[in-house]
Design a protein around this motif. Structure first.
Motif, PDB file in Angstrom:
ATOM      1  N   GLU B   4       0.816  -1.230   0.000  1.00  0.00           N
ATOM      2  CA  GLU B   4       0.000   0.000   0.000  1.00  0.00           C
ATOM      3  C   GLU B   4       0.847   1.276   0.000  1.00  0.00           C
ATOM      4  O   GLU B   4       0.376   2.319  -0.372  1.00  0.00           O
ATOM      5  N   THR B   5       2.110   1.188   0.434  1.00  0.00           N
ATOM      6  CA  THR B   5       2.963   2.379   0.404  1.00  0.00           C
ATOM      7  C   THR B   5       3.641   2.566  -0.965  1.00  0.00           C
ATOM      8  O   THR B   5       4.458   3.437  -1.139  1.00  0.00           O
ATOM      9  N   LEU B   6       3.275   1.684  -1.886  1.00  0.00           N
ATOM     10  CA  LEU B   6       3.952   1.704  -3.184  1.00  0.00           C
ATOM     11  C   LEU B   6       3.359   2.800  -4.086  1.00  0.00           C
ATOM     12  O   LEU B   6       2.277   2.630  -4.646  1.00  0.00           O
ATOM     13  N   THR B   7       4.069   3.922  -4.195  1.00  0.00           N
ATOM     14  CA  THR B   7       3.599   5.012  -5.063  1.00  0.00           C
ATOM     15  C   THR B   7       4.312   4.925  -6.411  1.00  0.00           C
ATOM     16  O   THR B   7       5.395   4.350  -6.501  1.00  0.00           O
ATOM     17  N   PRO B   8       3.697   5.517  -7.468  1.00  0.00           N
ATOM     18  CA  PRO B   8       4.383   5.555  -8.763  1.00  0.00           C
ATOM     19  C   PRO B   8       5.789   6.167  -8.640  1.00  0.00           C
ATOM     20  O   PRO B   8       6.745   5.666  -9.234  1.00  0.00           O
ATOM     21  N   GLU B   9       5.901   7.228  -7.825  1.00  0.00           N
ATOM     22  CA  GLU B   9       7.199   7.893  -7.698  1.00  0.00           C
ATOM     23  C   GLU B   9       8.251   6.942  -7.116  1.00  0.00           C
ATOM     24  O   GLU B   9       9.393   6.915  -7.580  1.00  0.00           O
ATOM     25  N   ARG B  10       7.850   6.137  -6.102  1.00  0.00           N
ATOM     26  CA  ARG B  10       8.813   5.192  -5.512  1.00  0.00           C
ATOM     27  C   ARG B  10       9.210   4.128  -6.530  1.00  0.00           C
ATOM     28  O   ARG B  10      10.363   3.707  -6.581  1.00  0.00           O
ATOM     29  N   SER B  42       2.515  -6.118  -8.235  1.00  0.00           N
ATOM     30  CA  SER B  42       2.287  -4.809  -7.601  1.00  0.00           C
ATOM     31  C   SER B  42       2.802  -3.680  -8.486  1.00  0.00           C
ATOM     32  O   SER B  42       2.206  -2.609  -8.555  1.00  0.00           O
ATOM     33  N   HIS B  46       0.612  -0.417 -11.207  1.00  0.00           N
ATOM     34  CA  HIS B  46       0.841   1.019 -11.466  1.00  0.00           C
ATOM     35  C   HIS B  46       1.260   1.278 -12.914  1.00  0.00           C
ATOM     36  O   HIS B  46       0.894   2.290 -13.494  1.00  0.00           O
ATOM     37  N   ARG B  60       9.944  11.240 -16.524  1.00  0.00           N
ATOM     38  CA  ARG B  60      10.349  11.821 -15.247  1.00  0.00           C
ATOM     39  C   ARG B  60      11.724  12.474 -15.373  1.00  0.00           C
ATOM     40  O   ARG B  60      11.963  13.578 -14.896  1.00  0.00           O
TER      41      ARG B  60
END
Lengths: 193, 193
Positions: B4-10, B42, B46, B60
């Motif tokens: 759940e802490t997996l953001t596109p930025e990470r 996961s 994304h 990016r």
């Protein structure tokens, strides 16, 4: 054919043909000698090493447009249109080389990478011709007084998209002629007094 | 770490790190997932494919200098110095990227070659910023009336030596700053009424 008819020019022609056939990685002096029907010793009498031969053929390739461009640079009349004609002739010459025989062009890109001194000398010749046109434009009062050699280099740099072989893939895209004209106009306007 | 802490930025940060470590030819989505301690499913939630992930990381990378350049473009005051500052900031940013981490720069050159649509969009953003400065210069009477978008493109083309990554090897040579200033001066003079 007898070795006495072996001129540097004939060796360079054969070298280009061999490079075209085998590619720059595989072409050897022995291949060149075989294509000419002479011993490789005969080739070495004119070009002391494989590197010297590759440098000479690169030089010949780069020089091919010099004569045409010199003629444009030496025409009479206003410097502005002459500068435009010179840049257009350079672009046309590079585009022709890249478009007519893309494989040979790619081969010479490899050779140019190996012979940066030769390429630098070629660029200096080109900038020298530009510098002559700039000087005449200043003398005629068409262009603002400036340091002609460094202005010539700025013109060379600013028009790189239309002569640097790294951009060859763009030279057949739609809009490239309009882009060329827009940069030429900006440069010519920049030279005004 | 939990998904759940997996953001596109990470994910993109990890992708850059994986690309740096394995190179663009070998880096896989599984490597990225492993670096993050998550399943490759996961990551795919994304970014739907390896190609989409590579495109996003390229985007990016290209975007990194947009914010800084936007700020320069949006400053108050005369358009001429602002245009110069914008071109200098662009050159400095490209030079920093190429000089600080040449391997990562080479990696992104490969990715840029694969994602030409992303690169084109980036170039359009850059030319849009230039066009805004040109419009303001015309409105202020500093620059001659012109078609701002095509003039902006001509400025972009004329300054390619100082932002096109194909020239990165020249950015650390002596004389490059003088060459940059000479082209800027020519361009700025070309914009005068």
């Amino acid at each position: 054919m007898p070795a006495e008819t072996l001129t540097p020019e004939r060796i360079l022609e054969a070298t280009e043909e061999v490079l075209r056939r085998y590619g720059p990685a595989k072409a050897t002096v022995v291949d060149v000698a075989r294509a000419l029907g002479v011993s490789h010793g005969s080739v070495y009498r004119h070009f002391g090493s494989k590197a010297a031969l590759r440098e000479a053929v690169t030089d010949r390739w780069l020089d091919q447009s010099h004569a045409e461009l010199s003629a444009v640079a030496a025409t009479e009349g206003p410097a502005g249109p002459r500068l435009h004609a010179w840049l257009a002739a350079l672009f046309a010459s590079k585009r022709r080389k890249a478009g007519d025989d893309p494989e040979l062009f790619a081969t010479y890109m490899v050779l140019a990478g190996e012979n940066s001194t030769t390429v630098d000398r070629h660029v200096e010749t080109m900038i020298g011709q530009l510098s002559g046109i700039v000087t005449e434009g200043v003398d005629r009062g068409e262009f603002a007084p400036c340091d002609a050699p460094s202005t010539a280099r700025a013109i060379w740099d600013a028009t790189g998209r239309f002569h640097d072989p790294g951009y060859a893939a763009e030279w057949s895209t739609p809009g490239i002629d309009a882009a060329f004209e827009a940069v030429c106009e900006l440069v010519l306007r920049g030279l005004r007094p």
